[in-house]
Design an enzyme around this catalytic site. Structure first.
Site, PDB file in Angstrom:
ATOM      1  N   GLY A 231       8.228  61.243 126.042  1.00  0.00           N
ATOM      2  CA  GLY A 231       7.935  59.998 126.416  1.00  0.00           C
ATOM      3  C   GLY A 231       6.629  59.402 125.734  1.00  0.00           C
ATOM      4  N   SER A 232       6.370  58.207 126.316  1.00  0.00           N
ATOM      5  CA  SER A 232       5.280  57.433 125.567  1.00  0.00           C
ATOM      6  C   SER A 232       3.768  58.211 125.891  1.00  0.00           C
ATOM      7  CB  SER A 232       4.985  55.998 126.384  1.00  0.00           C
ATOM      8  OG  SER A 232       4.523  56.278 127.540  1.00  0.00           O
ATOM      9  N   GLU A 253       5.845  65.819 124.205  1.00  0.00           N
ATOM     10  CA  GLU A 253       6.155  65.224 123.021  1.00  0.00           C
ATOM     11  C   GLU A 253       6.126  63.528 123.265  1.00  0.00           C
ATOM     12  OE1 GLU A 253       7.537  63.225 120.162  1.00  0.00           O
ATOM     13  OE2 GLU A 253       9.377  63.361 121.007  1.00  0.00           O
ATOM     14  N   CYS A 287      10.804  57.877 118.453  1.00  0.00           N
ATOM     15  CA  CYS A 287       9.351  58.389 118.123  1.00  0.00           C
ATOM     16  C   CYS A 287       8.917  58.663 116.896  1.00  0.00           C
ATOM     17  CB  CYS A 287       8.931  59.575 118.963  1.00  0.00           C
ATOM     18  SG  CYS A 287       9.953  61.107 118.622  1.00  0.00           S
TER      19      CYS A 287
END
Length: 486
Positions: A231-232, A253, A287
């Site tokens: 995620g962020s 990640e 991403c």
């Protein structure tokens, strides 16, 4: 017709303990696509209890049995590809090409995890002691807390669970609030149909307002032994801090501020196509998306003009239209955020070569900016939308310096006609991944995937994924009685 779904606990669909639900919106229409159970900490404990109970029998199965389940799941997922494409369009605004790519790669992630189930799980070690066998043995950890994002829900939801399951762990998956079906409940259906025993995978869905409480309850449960988060970077920092507080290993990640370096000997036609794909695939909501093109000054203007023309011609709109290349962002707020980044850049002197302007609901056009400087937010912040900046550079040294001038370090691309030169540049970049002769967006389930610095730590893929979700123990076996000094 609105879909109504409960939690997936112990192999059954059940309501949240408090009876609460939350809505799942279609980003293109803004209408309610589904309602799902809104879990709280009590439901998290129920999920962990189910996973903890299932851990013993699942981890004791022969690895070939776990492999068969994962292989069947890959086949089931592919057999439901049309359903998955429609689900991703309605839930996250995905165009058909991106959704079908999700299906294919997610199926391959399951197959790679199946192969990993029967890989060697230890080493025989040298030892100083006579009459002793010394071994390092990798064993499953127990219950894994997994967090799946919305932007590639089938790929990243599958990656959150596949390697842990292959290694013999059980998983409690917290699905994304923006894709509770595709990133969680749909995958649970697929694995159940493939024969996954009850309780081995449990899925909780929640209202956005309860996300922090649900995450804290899940990571803080003593029966959870590892954390797997995609995620962020902002949320990843919180998850990493929670895991560290409870002394639990985590794979994180996170985001990226990725660059494609276009050297002076690159094929410009290929470079334009590569950067457009890297920047605008899934409306830039990956991403690995190419936020920046660092282009040799001698070809920068021609490259920018050609990229702008290509961007202006990309069809955008309804994700269910087969001709659409760029669908909506995940919600109107995200489109407004992207528009604000562009407006801030223009206000500080950047030039819009294509796109720009106010958003239309959750839609924002493919946008190309040049004359970008470090004074602009877009120079530093992850765009996570269909925006790419073109920055001219004098030479390879400046390109490398600018590419690394960020807190992130996920991926990069180097476009050049000289493979040796490209590899030399790649070795200097501080990213977890570099693609020479290609752009930034690529993923293969057998390769080590992950970043450095603010892009996270730990690796998915192949043996690295299994190693991340197993613990190493030292075992010895004395074949003769030892002699002691007293």
């Amino acid at each position: 017709m609105t879909i109504h779904r409960g939690l997936h606990l112990g192999g059954r669909e059940v309501p949240a303990a408090a009876g609460r639900t939350t809505t799942d919106l279609d980003p293109h229409t803004g209408e309610v696509h589904a309602t799902v159970a809104a879990a709280g900490p009590v439901d998290v404990r129920r999920a962990v209890e189910a996973a903890d109970t299932a851990f013993g029998p699942w981890s004791a199965l022969p690895p070939s049995a776990r492999r068969r389940v994962l292989l069947r799941a890959a086949d089931v997922l592919e057999s439901r590809s049309d359903e998955a494409v429609a689900l991703m369009a309605a839930e996250v605004g995905a165009v058909a090409g991106w959704a079908r790519f999700n299906v294919g790669l997610a199926a391959d992630v399951l197959r790679e995890a199946a192969a990993a189930a029967t890989r060697p799980v230890g080493d025989v070690l040298a030892t100083e002691a006579a009459g002793r066998l010394s071994m390092a043995v990798r064993e499953p950890m127990g219950v894994v807390a997994a967090f799946a994002p919305w932007n590639a829900p089938l790929i990243l939801g599958t990656r959150a669970i596949a390697a842990p399951l292959a290694a013999g762990n059980t998983v409690v998956l917290k699905a994304s609030e923006d894709a509770p079906l595709a990133s969680g409940l749909f995958l649970a259906e697929v694995l159940s149909a493939a024969g996954l025993p009850d309780g081995v995978l449990d899925v909780v869905t929640n209202d956005r307002a309860d996300a922090a409480a649900v995450a804290e309850a899940l990571i803080g449960d003593d029966r959870v032994r590892a954390v797997n988060f995609t995620g962020s970077t902002r949320v990843g920092r919180i998850v990493g801090e929670l895991a560290a507080r409870h002394l639990k290993p985590a794979v994180l990640e996170l985001g990226g501020k990725n660059a494609v370096l276009v050297l002076d000997d690159a094929d410009l036609g290929h470079a334009v196509d590569a950067v457009a794909f890297g920047a605008f695939n899934n409306a830039g909501q990956i991403c690995m998306s190419a936020d920046r093109a660092l282009v040799h000054a001698s070809v920068a203007e021609e490259f920018t003009a050609r990229l702008a023309a290509k961007a202006a011609g990309l069809p955008h709109g309804d994700p269910t239209d087969p001709a659409t290349v760029i669908g909506p962002l995940i919600d109107p707020a995200s489109a407004r955020r992207v528009a604000e980044l562009v407006a801030d850049a223009v206000g500080h002197g950047a030039r819009v070569r294509a796109g720009g302007g106010p958003p239309d609901g959750a839609h924002h056009p493919a946008t190309v900016l040049d004359r970008v400087t470090p004074a602009m937010r877009v120079h530093h912040e992850e765009a996570f939308g269909p925006v790419v900046t073109v920055i001219p550079v004098a030479d390879d040294d400046e390109a490398v310096a600018l590419a690394d001038d960020t807190d992130y370090g996920l991926t990069a691309g180097v476009l050049t006609g000289d493979a040796r030169r490209g590899l030399a540049v790649a070795r200097r970049l501080r990213t977890g991944i570099v693609h020479v002769g290609d752009q930034t967006v690529d993923d293969e389930p057998q390769a080590p995937f992950g970043g450095v610095r603010a892009s996270g730590y730990g690796r998915f893929g192949g043996r690295w994924g299994v190693e991340a979700f197993t613990t190493t123990r030292w075992l010895t076996l004395a074949t003769e009685a030892a002699r002691y000094p007293f």
